[in-house]
Design a protein around this motif. Structure first.
Motif, PDB file in Angstrom:
ATOM      1  N   MET A  17       0.854  -1.197   0.000  1.00 43.60           N
ATOM      2  CA  MET A  17       0.000   0.000   0.000  1.00 43.60           C
ATOM      3  C   MET A  17       0.885   1.241   0.000  1.00 43.60           C
ATOM      4  N   HIS A  18       0.479   2.224  -0.754  1.00 39.70           N
ATOM      5  CA  HIS A  18       1.289   3.434  -0.824  1.00 39.70           C
ATOM      6  C   HIS A  18       0.432   4.602  -1.267  1.00 39.70           C
ATOM      7  N   GLN A  19       1.024   5.757  -1.172  1.00 35.95           N
ATOM      8  CA  GLN A  19       0.348   6.913  -1.731  1.00 35.95           C
ATOM      9  C   GLN A  19       1.371   7.763  -2.464  1.00 35.95           C
ATOM     10  N   ARG A  20       1.118   7.990  -3.732  1.00 40.36           N
ATOM     11  CA  ARG A  20       2.035   8.793  -4.531  1.00 40.36           C
ATOM     12  C   ARG A  20       1.554  10.224  -4.570  1.00 40.36           C
ATOM     13  N   ASP A  21       2.528  11.121  -4.678  1.00 43.86           N
ATOM     14  CA  ASP A  21       2.144  12.522  -4.848  1.00 43.86           C
ATOM     15  C   ASP A  21       3.211  13.224  -5.677  1.00 43.86           C
ATOM     16  N   ILE A  22       2.902  14.426  -6.110  1.00 45.63           N
ATOM     17  CA  ILE A  22       3.866  15.213  -6.866  1.00 45.63           C
ATOM     18  C   ILE A  22       4.885  15.777  -5.881  1.00 45.63           C
ATOM     19  N   THR A  23       6.190  15.549  -6.157  1.00 48.18           N
ATOM     20  CA  THR A  23       7.227  16.012  -5.225  1.00 48.18           C
ATOM     21  C   THR A  23       8.219  16.938  -5.936  1.00 48.18           C
ATOM     22  N   LEU A  24       8.968  17.684  -5.142  1.00 52.92           N
ATOM     23  CA  LEU A  24      10.077  18.462  -5.705  1.00 52.92           C
ATOM     24  C   LEU A  24      11.246  17.499  -5.866  1.00 52.92           C
ATOM     25  N   GLY A  25      11.992  17.591  -6.980  1.00 54.65           N
ATOM     26  CA  GLY A  25      13.086  16.640  -7.174  1.00 54.65           C
ATOM     27  C   GLY A  25      14.119  17.137  -8.158  1.00 54.65           C
ATOM     28  N   SER A  26      14.845  16.182  -8.766  1.00 54.42           N
ATOM     29  CA  SER A  26      15.992  16.560  -9.598  1.00 54.42           C
ATOM     30  C   SER A  26      15.654  16.609 -11.087  1.00 54.42           C
ATOM     31  N   ASN A  27      14.457  17.030 -11.424  1.00 53.52           N
ATOM     32  CA  ASN A  27      14.035  17.141 -12.826  1.00 53.52           C
ATOM     33  C   ASN A  27      14.927  18.132 -13.570  1.00 53.52           C
ATOM     34  N   ARG A  28      15.564  17.663 -14.667  1.00 56.91           N
ATOM     35  CA  ARG A  28      16.470  18.558 -15.402  1.00 56.91           C
ATOM     36  C   ARG A  28      15.999  18.743 -16.844  1.00 56.91           C
ATOM     37  N   THR A  29      14.696  18.571 -17.097  1.00 60.92           N
ATOM     38  CA  THR A  29      14.224  18.670 -18.482  1.00 60.92           C
ATOM     39  C   THR A  29      14.110  20.110 -18.978  1.00 60.92           C
ATOM     40  N   GLY A  30      13.946  21.058 -18.072  1.00 61.53           N
ATOM     41  CA  GLY A  30      13.763  22.444 -18.501  1.00 61.53           C
ATOM     42  C   GLY A  30      15.061  23.063 -19.006  1.00 61.53           C
ATOM     43  N   MET A  31      14.934  23.967 -19.969  1.00 60.17           N
ATOM     44  CA  MET A  31      16.136  24.604 -20.525  1.00 60.17           C
ATOM     45  C   MET A  31      16.887  25.411 -19.476  1.00 60.17           C
ATOM     46  N   LYS A  32      16.128  25.920 -18.498  1.00 54.27           N
ATOM     47  CA  LYS A  32      16.783  26.754 -17.483  1.00 54.27           C
ATOM     48  C   LYS A  32      17.648  25.935 -16.525  1.00 54.27           C
ATOM     49  N   ALA A  33      17.519  24.603 -16.590  1.00 48.23           N
ATOM     50  CA  ALA A  33      18.362  23.756 -15.737  1.00 48.23           C
ATOM     51  C   ALA A  33      19.819  23.825 -16.197  1.00 48.23           C
ATOM     52  N   SER A  34      20.063  24.175 -17.477  1.00 47.08           N
ATOM     53  CA  SER A  34      21.427  24.255 -17.982  1.00 47.08           C
ATOM     54  C   SER A  34      21.534  25.279 -19.102  1.00 47.08           C
ATOM     55  N   PRO A  35      21.855  26.530 -18.763  1.00 47.61           N
ATOM     56  CA  PRO A  35      21.927  27.599 -19.778  1.00 47.61           C
ATOM     57  C   PRO A  35      22.922  27.290 -20.905  1.00 47.61           C
ATOM     58  N   ILE A  36      24.035  26.585 -20.602  1.00 49.48           N
ATOM     59  CA  ILE A  36      25.022  26.291 -21.656  1.00 49.48           C
ATOM     60  C   ILE A  36      24.413  25.359 -22.706  1.00 49.48           C
ATOM     61  N   ASP A  37      23.808  24.262 -22.226  1.00 47.72           N
ATOM     62  CA  ASP A  37      23.171  23.326 -23.161  1.00 47.72           C
ATOM     63  C   ASP A  37      22.036  24.007 -23.915  1.00 47.72           C
ATOM     64  N   ALA A  38      21.341  24.912 -23.232  1.00 50.86           N
ATOM     65  CA  ALA A  38      20.223  25.609 -23.871  1.00 50.86           C
ATOM     66  C   ALA A  38      20.722  26.406 -25.075  1.00 50.86           C
ATOM     67  N   GLY A  39      21.882  27.082 -24.918  1.00 48.98           N
ATOM     68  CA  GLY A  39      22.464  27.856 -26.028  1.00 48.98           C
ATOM     69  C   GLY A  39      22.785  26.951 -27.215  1.00 48.98           C
ATOM     70  N   GLU A  40      23.374  25.803 -26.917  1.00 50.34           N
ATOM     71  CA  GLU A  40      23.722  24.856 -27.999  1.00 50.34           C
ATOM     72  C   GLU A  40      22.472  24.347 -28.699  1.00 50.34           C
ATOM     73  N   LEU A  41      21.434  24.113 -27.913  1.00 48.82           N
ATOM     74  CA  LEU A  41      20.174  23.615 -28.467  1.00 48.82           C
ATOM     75  C   LEU A  41      19.588  24.633 -29.442  1.00 48.82           C
ATOM     76  N   MET A  42      19.631  25.921 -29.049  1.00 51.26           N
ATOM     77  CA  MET A  42      19.087  26.977 -29.910  1.00 51.26           C
ATOM     78  C   MET A  42      19.887  27.061 -31.205  1.00 51.26           C
ATOM     79  N   GLU A  43      21.223  26.935 -31.089  1.00 54.04           N
ATOM     80  CA  GLU A  43      22.073  26.980 -32.299  1.00 54.04           C
ATOM     81  C   GLU A  43      21.714  25.826 -33.236  1.00 54.04           C
ATOM     82  N   ALA A  44      21.523  24.645 -32.661  1.00 55.01           N
ATOM     83  CA  ALA A  44      21.196  23.471 -33.478  1.00 55.01           C
ATOM     84  C   ALA A  44      19.864  23.673 -34.184  1.00 55.01           C
ATOM     85  N   MET A  45      18.901  24.294 -33.475  1.00 49.73           N
ATOM     86  CA  MET A  45      17.592  24.531 -34.091  1.00 49.73           C
ATOM     87  C   MET A  45      17.707  25.488 -35.270  1.00 49.73           C
ATOM     88  N   GLU A  46      18.555  26.539 -35.100  1.00 52.96           N
ATOM     89  CA  GLU A  46      18.751  27.500 -36.195  1.00 52.96           C
ATOM     90  C   GLU A  46      19.362  26.811 -37.403  1.00 52.96           C
TER      91      GLU A  46
END
Ligand SMILES: [Fe+2]
Length: 252
Positions: free
Chosen positions: A1-30
């Motif tokens: 038996m358990h109960q799951r909930d939304i927690t704060l954690g180490s989610n790194r999917t957002g671009m703001k998690a890594s500005p350097i990678d974000a810059g490279e991603l934008m260049e690749a898109m261009e």
């Protein structure tokens, strides 16, 4: 038996998690954009949109509705044709609704299984109430099978719209059977299913009006009333689940 909930954690999917990678991603898109434009201008290479259009131009429809296999169906279909109605269009949509109600039953089965291992459910929500909705979906499926039979169709046929709705529902099942999803996520999934249910029954009732099937129209109206209840109930449970999850003093 358990109960799951939304927690704060180490989610790194957002671009703001890594500005350097974000810059490279934008260049690749261009670069990708430039490549697409130059390929297009040169009239060379494979353009995905053109490819899709080509496929569409050559594609066969998703299945067909079989001709009636018994006398009742043949007479019914001929009588409807005299009135300017295409019975197979109605049978296609009835087949879709039957498929949806059958998979709705299975979706609730999966929801009951998921919720029965939770330590706590949102206030006001019970497994018995879930089971009641599940049983109503199953009853709708049986009623639709009857209706298809009554019109001379074969309720075991997978009609084109039944096929399409099966593909649409795949995501709902994936979420429900994913062991990681929360009660609120499961309820959001049931809400999606119920909203489609309500709108689809409304449309089916409109459609059958022109076919002179008053008794069926009445049974469909009762099904719509049940679907409206389901939608309101599931929405209420979801609102409570979110409230409990978002504010202190809830069930954590
Ligand atoms: Fe429903």
């Amino acid at each position: 038996m358990h109960q799951r909930d939304i927690t704060l954690g180490s989610n790194r999917t957002g671009m703001k998690a890594s500005p350097i990678d974000a810059g490279e991603l934008m260049e690749a898109m261009e670069l990708q954009d430039q490549l697409r434009t130059s390929t297009h201008e040169a009239g060379a290479g494979i353009d995905a949109d053109t490819l899709r259009s080509d496929y569409r131009a050559e594609a066969e429809p998703v299945g067909s509705v079989p001709p009636p296999t018994n006398l009742r169906g043949m007479f019914g279909s001929a009588a409807q044709a005299l009135a300017g109605n295409k019975l197979h269009v109605l049978l296609d949509k009835l087949g879709e609704r039957a498929a949806y109600e059958r998979s709705g039953t299975r979706l609730y089965d999966a929801a009951i299984l998921k919720m029965s291992s939770e330590t706590a459910l949102p206030k006001g929500m019970t497994l018995a109430a879930l089971q009641e909705i599940r049983d109503e979906e199953a009853a709708h499926f049986a009623m639709l099978s009857d209706a298809i039979e009554k019109l001379g169709g074969d309720p075991t046929t997978q009609t084109p719209c039944a096929d399409v709705t099966g593909v649409q529902s795949m995501g709902l099942f994936q979420v429900m059977s994913d062991p990681r999803t929360t009660v609120a996520q499961a309820l959001q999934t049931l809400l999606s299913a119920e909203l489609i249910d309500v709108a689809s029954w409304e449309l089916l009732i409109q459609l059958i009006e022109g076919f002179g099937q008053d008794e069926l129209a009445e049974r469909f109206a009762a099904a719509l009333a049940a679907e409206n209840r389901h939608e309101a109930t599931v929405r209420g449970w979801l609102a409570t689940a979110l409230e409990e999850s978002a504010h202190l003093g809830g069930s954590e």
